[in-house]
Write an enzyme that holds these catalytic residues in place. Structure first.
Site, mmCIF file in Angstrom:
data_model
loop_
_atom_site.group_PDB
_atom_site.id
_atom_site.type_symbol
_atom_site.label_atom_id
_atom_site.label_comp_id
_atom_site.label_asym_id
_atom_site.label_seq_id
_atom_site.Cartn_x
_atom_site.Cartn_y
_atom_site.Cartn_z
ATOM 1 N N SER A 11 0.873 -1.186 0.000
ATOM 2 C CA SER A 11 0.000 0.000 0.000
ATOM 3 C C SER A 11 0.904 1.228 0.000
ATOM 4 C CB SER A 11 -0.935 -0.013 1.211
ATOM 5 O OG SER A 11 -0.221 -0.237 2.401
ATOM 6 N N GLU A 13 1.179 5.561 0.717
ATOM 7 C CA GLU A 13 0.604 6.734 1.393
ATOM 8 C C GLU A 13 1.003 8.025 0.679
ATOM 9 O OE1 GLU A 13 0.758 6.604 5.705
ATOM 10 O OE2 GLU A 13 1.476 8.672 5.688
ATOM 11 N N HIS A 72 -6.888 9.358 6.179
ATOM 12 C CA HIS A 72 -6.489 9.332 7.581
ATOM 13 C C HIS A 72 -7.402 10.329 8.298
ATOM 14 C CE1 HIS A 72 -2.048 7.970 6.866
ATOM 15 N NE2 HIS A 72 -2.850 7.481 5.933
ATOM 16 N N ARG A 102 -5.101 9.354 16.765
ATOM 17 C CA ARG A 102 -5.321 10.440 17.710
ATOM 18 C C ARG A 102 -4.835 11.737 17.091
ATOM 19 N NH1 ARG A 102 -1.311 11.810 22.553
ATOM 20 N NH2 ARG A 102 -0.188 12.509 20.691
ATOM 21 N N ASP A 104 -1.971 14.914 16.598
ATOM 22 C CA ASP A 104 -1.269 15.816 17.523
ATOM 23 C C ASP A 104 -1.923 17.177 17.453
ATOM 24 O OD1 ASP A 104 1.025 14.152 18.388
ATOM 25 O OD2 ASP A 104 1.407 14.116 16.228
ATOM 26 N N ALA A 118 -6.540 7.269 20.339
ATOM 27 C CA ALA A 118 -7.017 6.531 19.161
ATOM 28 C C ALA A 118 -7.954 5.382 19.544
ATOM 29 C CB ALA A 118 -5.825 6.014 18.360
ATOM 30 N N TYR A 140 3.877 1.539 16.824
ATOM 31 C CA TYR A 140 5.194 2.155 17.027
ATOM 32 C C TYR A 140 6.195 1.112 17.539
ATOM 33 C CZ TYR A 140 2.365 6.269 16.465
ATOM 34 O OH TYR A 140 1.494 7.197 15.938
ATOM 35 N N HIS A 144 5.998 5.140 20.797
ATOM 36 C CA HIS A 144 5.549 6.492 20.458
ATOM 37 C C HIS A 144 6.412 7.503 21.235
ATOM 38 C CE1 HIS A 144 2.832 10.024 20.761
ATOM 39 N NE2 HIS A 144 2.578 9.700 19.515
ATOM 40 N N PHE A 211 12.813 14.684 10.500
ATOM 41 C CA PHE A 211 11.529 14.017 10.653
ATOM 42 C C PHE A 211 11.637 12.871 11.667
ATOM 43 C CE2 PHE A 211 7.914 11.589 8.651
ATOM 44 C CZ PHE A 211 6.960 12.505 9.068
ATOM 45 N N HIS A 261 3.821 -1.028 3.720
ATOM 46 C CA HIS A 261 3.119 0.243 3.486
ATOM 47 C C HIS A 261 4.193 1.317 3.277
ATOM 48 C CE1 HIS A 261 -0.118 3.260 3.977
ATOM 49 N NE2 HIS A 261 0.769 3.961 4.659
HETATM 50 P P1 FAD Z 1 -2.578 6.919 20.199
HETATM 51 O O1 FAD Z 1 -2.622 5.501 19.798
HETATM 52 O O2 FAD Z 1 -3.782 7.487 20.867
HETATM 53 O O3 FAD Z 1 -1.294 7.105 21.131
HETATM 54 C C1 FAD Z 1 -0.783 8.389 21.448
HETATM 55 C C2 FAD Z 1 -0.018 8.344 22.765
HETATM 56 O O4 FAD Z 1 -0.947 8.196 23.855
HETATM 57 C C3 FAD Z 1 0.961 7.175 22.901
HETATM 58 O O5 FAD Z 1 2.050 7.614 23.652
HETATM 59 C C4 FAD Z 1 0.153 6.124 23.658
HETATM 60 O O6 FAD Z 1 0.968 5.244 24.410
HETATM 61 C C5 FAD Z 1 -0.734 6.968 24.553
HETATM 62 N N1 FAD Z 1 -2.052 6.392 24.763
HETATM 63 C C6 FAD Z 1 -2.840 5.787 23.816
HETATM 64 N N2 FAD Z 1 -4.020 5.407 24.334
HETATM 65 C C7 FAD Z 1 -3.993 5.774 25.631
HETATM 66 C C8 FAD Z 1 -4.948 5.668 26.684
HETATM 67 N N3 FAD Z 1 -6.133 5.094 26.502
HETATM 68 N N4 FAD Z 1 -4.601 6.153 27.907
HETATM 69 C C9 FAD Z 1 -3.380 6.735 28.116
HETATM 70 N N5 FAD Z 1 -2.443 6.865 27.140
HETATM 71 C C10 FAD Z 1 -2.757 6.393 25.910
HETATM 72 N N6 FAD Z 1 -0.189 12.308 11.927
HETATM 73 C C11 FAD Z 1 -0.910 13.255 11.291
HETATM 74 O O7 FAD Z 1 -0.943 14.411 11.742
HETATM 75 N N7 FAD Z 1 -1.597 12.962 10.137
HETATM 76 C C12 FAD Z 1 -1.597 11.736 9.590
HETATM 77 O O8 FAD Z 1 -2.235 11.509 8.568
HETATM 78 C C13 FAD Z 1 -0.830 10.708 10.229
HETATM 79 N N8 FAD Z 1 -0.802 9.458 9.740
HETATM 80 C C14 FAD Z 1 -0.082 8.502 10.394
HETATM 81 C C15 FAD Z 1 -0.066 7.203 9.873
HETATM 82 C C16 FAD Z 1 0.676 6.209 10.478
HETATM 83 C C17 FAD Z 1 0.666 4.813 9.905
HETATM 84 C C18 FAD Z 1 1.442 6.503 11.644
HETATM 85 C C19 FAD Z 1 2.282 5.448 12.297
HETATM 86 C C20 FAD Z 1 1.406 7.795 12.188
HETATM 87 C C21 FAD Z 1 0.649 8.798 11.577
HETATM 88 N N9 FAD Z 1 0.576 10.083 12.090
HETATM 89 C C22 FAD Z 1 -0.131 11.056 11.434
HETATM 90 C C23 FAD Z 1 1.266 10.447 13.351
HETATM 91 C C24 FAD Z 1 0.309 10.334 14.581
HETATM 92 O O9 FAD Z 1 -0.774 11.206 14.429
HETATM 93 C C25 FAD Z 1 1.091 10.707 15.844
HETATM 94 O O10 FAD Z 1 2.099 9.761 16.083
HETATM 95 C C26 FAD Z 1 0.251 10.941 17.095
HETATM 96 O O11 FAD Z 1 1.109 11.532 18.090
HETATM 97 C C27 FAD Z 1 -0.330 9.697 17.741
HETATM 98 O O12 FAD Z 1 -1.421 9.203 17.077
HETATM 99 P P2 FAD Z 1 -1.910 7.699 17.437
HETATM 100 O O13 FAD Z 1 -3.142 7.449 16.687
HETATM 101 O O14 FAD Z 1 -0.804 6.754 17.272
HETATM 102 O O15 FAD Z 1 -2.223 7.896 18.997
#
Ligand code: FAD
Length: 280
Positions: A11, A13, A72, A102, A104, A118, A140, A144, A211, A261
């Protein structure tokens, strides 16, 4: 034509372009990459201040070639009503795959909103739309950047998968061991869904280093040193990068990775050279 077969295939991106020239470049890359018959394309959201509407518009353009294209989406800073509307819009437009994040908050921006992580977003999507969407989430292998520990992050990853994600796509990395270790630990926590490695072709050392520092991806010292030594010699950087990343992909696939990917950065050539090396 692919001579290798993997359960989830490959895939690619993309990010939403800012200009007409950028759009043309993206569609050329899309056409070249479509020939490798990817399982899906995905389009990022948020980076560089892009809006969800721009992601949606880019999805519409990219999928014109007939390949499933997943937007996304991120939940931080949003209310449930906004997310509901977004999901309804995607469903009405025939979109059935998402990458749920989730995200940033831009620095200095307001509150976290109603969906803080997330796992809460995945739960919300399932509650609102049932099984309509195939949901991918982020993984990650090197933790993360905000996570206090690898274990803490792994538990949160498992929670996100158990909330109803169908697959995970990893942050890029250059150590196959980090990926295999992560997969093994996730399996031990009961995660059965595929975890697809995210692959970053190496084309520009300065950008890659910046990055990687921001997203917590480790560039091993031997790679860093070699890339630094090439200075402005971009041909050597690309040749070395291609060899390193092709070897990484080979190890991942030979070791059981369910697919690859690629973070294409809207360029086809670096990814295509790696795929050629892999006979994909
Ligand atoms: P989460 O899974 O929510 O995790 C974030 C942090 O919170 C982690 O440290 C985790 O350990 C902690 N955490 C998670 N759940 C909980 C909980 N229930 N209680 C307490 N702590 C918790 N960024 C963009 O801006 N746009 C994009 O399109 C984009 N695409 C991406 C695609 C991929 C495949 C990847 C790997 C990353 C992408 N990112 C993107 C980056 C991503 O948005 C960041 O890494 C962001 O900081 C975390 O998102 P997440 O969904 O992984 O968060």
């Amino acid at each position: 034509m692919s001579t290798r077969e993997y359960p989830l295939g490959i895939s690619f991106e993309f990010f939403p372009p800012n200009t007409d020239a950028g759009r043309e470049k993206l569609l050329l890359a899309r056409d070249a990459l479509a020939e490798r018959r990817p399982r899906f394309f995905s389009v990022t959201y948020g980076a560089g201040g892009s809006t969800q509407a721009r992601t949606h518009n880019t999805v519409r353009q990219v999928r014109e070639c007939g390949i499933t294209t997943a937007p996304h989406l991120s939940c931080i800073g949003s209310e449930k009503a906004q997310m509901r509307e977004l999901l309804e819009g995607y469903r009405a437009d025939g979109i059935d795959s998402l990458v749920a994040l989730r995200g940033d908050l831009p620095s200095g921006m307001g509150g976290v909103g109603e969906l803080r992580y997330a796992n809460e977003l995945v739960e919300f999507i399932r509650a609102e739309t049932g099984d309509h969407f195939e949901i991918a989430v982020a993984a990650y292998p090197e933790a993360h950047p905000q996570a206090p520990s690898f274990e803490h992050d792994l538990q949160n990853f498992a929670r996100k998968m158990q909330a109803g994600a169908d697959l995970a796509i990893s942050q890029y990395f250059f150590s196959a061991e980090a990926y295999f270790h992560f997969v093994e630990r996730a399996r031990a926590l009961g995660v059965e869904a595929p975890i697809v490695p995210g692959i970053m072709p190496i084309t520009n050392y300065t950008k890659l280093a910046r990055f990687s520092d921001a997203c917590g991806a480790d560039i091993p010292r031997w790679i860093r040193k070699q890339l630094e030594a090439y200075g402005d010699d971009s041909a050597s950087i690309q040749a070395f990068g291609e060899e390193v990343v092709s070897n990484l992909c080979r190890r991942l696939l030979d070791g059981g990775a369910p697919g690859l990917h690629f973070y294409t950065l809207n360029q086809s050539a670096p990814t295509l050279r790696i795929l050629d090396n892999l006979d994909c």
